[in-house]
Design a protein around this motif. Structure first.
Motif, PDB file in Angstrom:
ATOM      1  N   CYS A  55       0.841  -1.196   0.000  1.00 23.27           N
ATOM      2  CA  CYS A  55       0.000   0.000   0.000  1.00 23.27           C
ATOM      3  C   CYS A  55       0.878   1.248   0.000  1.00 23.27           C
ATOM      4  CB  CYS A  55      -0.913   0.015   1.223  1.00 23.27           C
ATOM      5  SG  CYS A  55      -2.055  -1.397   1.255  1.00 23.27           S
ATOM      6  N   SER A  58       2.617   2.558   3.107  1.00 23.77           N
ATOM      7  CA  SER A  58       3.788   1.864   3.649  1.00 23.77           C
ATOM      8  C   SER A  58       5.082   2.583   3.264  1.00 23.77           C
ATOM      9  CB  SER A  58       3.827   0.417   3.160  1.00 23.77           C
ATOM     10  OG  SER A  58       4.074   0.370   1.775  1.00 23.77           O
ATOM     11  N   GLU A 100      -6.763  -3.007  -5.277  1.00 21.91           N
ATOM     12  CA  GLU A 100      -6.978  -3.660  -3.982  1.00 21.91           C
ATOM     13  C   GLU A 100      -8.296  -4.439  -3.901  1.00 21.91           C
ATOM     14  OE1 GLU A 100      -7.248  -0.777  -0.699  1.00 21.91           O
ATOM     15  OE2 GLU A 100      -7.514   0.721  -2.257  1.00 21.91           O
ATOM     16  N   SER A 146      -4.739   6.593   0.121  1.00 20.18           N
ATOM     17  CA  SER A 146      -3.751   5.515   0.006  1.00 20.18           C
ATOM     18  C   SER A 146      -4.357   4.339  -0.748  1.00 20.18           C
ATOM     19  CB  SER A 146      -3.296   5.073   1.388  1.00 20.18           C
ATOM     20  OG  SER A 146      -2.374   4.009   1.261  1.00 20.18           O
ATOM     21  N   LYS A 147      -3.703   3.946  -1.799  1.00 20.00           N
ATOM     22  CA  LYS A 147      -4.147   2.814  -2.610  1.00 20.00           C
ATOM     23  C   LYS A 147      -3.254   1.622  -2.319  1.00 20.00           C
ATOM     24  CE  LYS A 147      -7.206   5.165  -5.044  1.00 20.00           C
ATOM     25  NZ  LYS A 147      -6.820   6.400  -5.542  1.00 20.00           N
ATOM     26  N   CYS A 148      -3.802   0.441  -2.501  1.00 22.25           N
ATOM     27  CA  CYS A 148      -3.037  -0.790  -2.331  1.00 22.25           C
ATOM     28  C   CYS A 148      -2.986  -1.534  -3.665  1.00 22.25           C
ATOM     29  CB  CYS A 148      -3.673  -1.686  -1.272  1.00 22.25           C
ATOM     30  SG  CYS A 148      -3.627  -0.983   0.385  1.00 22.25           S
ATOM     31  N   TYR A 150      -2.303  -5.437  -5.204  1.00 21.49           N
ATOM     32  CA  TYR A 150      -2.227  -6.853  -4.915  1.00 21.49           C
ATOM     33  C   TYR A 150      -1.611  -7.497  -6.156  1.00 21.49           C
ATOM     34  CZ  TYR A 150      -3.749 -11.623  -3.937  1.00 21.49           C
ATOM     35  OH  TYR A 150      -3.784 -12.978  -3.714  1.00 21.49           O
TER      36      TYR A 150
END
Length: 181
Positions: A55, A58, A100, A146-148, A150
């Motif tokens: 993310c 982090s 995400e 905030s984007k994640c 995967y």
């Protein structure tokens, strides 16, 4: 007198150039930072499927500048082997990156044959289409949220010099943060 005129004229021109091309303290600041998705696995199966998630929050640069971010742009990405069992290889490498929500694919990189140690000293550049780059940049559109990401690492027909193998690797996304002063 002519020497004095040349000196004065040179000084005026030099001053004008300095003011024209000098740094404006109110210009935007750009930081280049890397998002890392780590893939670690071990086993003896002929198939590998390893997930990873990262993310934006982090990243220290992101957290420190979140309130002043104007834009985040995708620049490039690469795959790097950190450590692998000797001779680890396989077919149909697929590196897939999702939003995400785990259902929207941002891009999928495929390679017919993969030898892990080939990418220890020289990373594998993941060349994306313009559409894939646009998809990532659209996902990053609102930089204050905030984007994640995967991702999955998939490999079939896995073999190595020993029956039991290990693989430690990562995919890096290079991004540019535009920060207002």
């Amino acid at each position: 007198m002519k020497k004095l005129n040349k000196i004065v004229l040179s000084a005026i021109i030099l001053t004008a150039i300095l003011f024209t091309f000098s740094c404006d303290p109110f210009d935007d600041i750009y930081l280049t930072t890397s998002l890392e998705l780590e893939f670690n696995t071990s086993g003896s199966s002929s198939q590998i499927l390893v997930p990873a998630i990262v993310c934006l929050d982090s990243l220290e640069d992101y957290k420190e500048n979140k309130d002043n971010l104007e834009e985040i742009l995708y620049l490039s990405s690469a795959y790097i082997t950190l450590n692998a069992t000797t001779g680890l290889q396989g077919d149909n490498l697929k590196l897939t990156v999702y939003k995400e929500d785990l259902s929207t694919v941002l891009f999928q990189y495929t390679q017919l044959h993969f030898t892990a140690n080939d990418y220890k000293a020289k990373p594998l550049e993941l060349v994306l289409t313009e559409q894939e780059k646009n998809d990532i940049n659209n996902y990053l559109k609102n930089p204050k949220v905030s984007k994640c990401f995967y991702a999955t690492f998939e490999l079939s027909n896995v073999s190595s010099a020993s029956q039991y193998y290990t693989l430690s690797s990562k995919m890096e996304f290079l991004t540019q943060l535009k920060i207002k002063p």
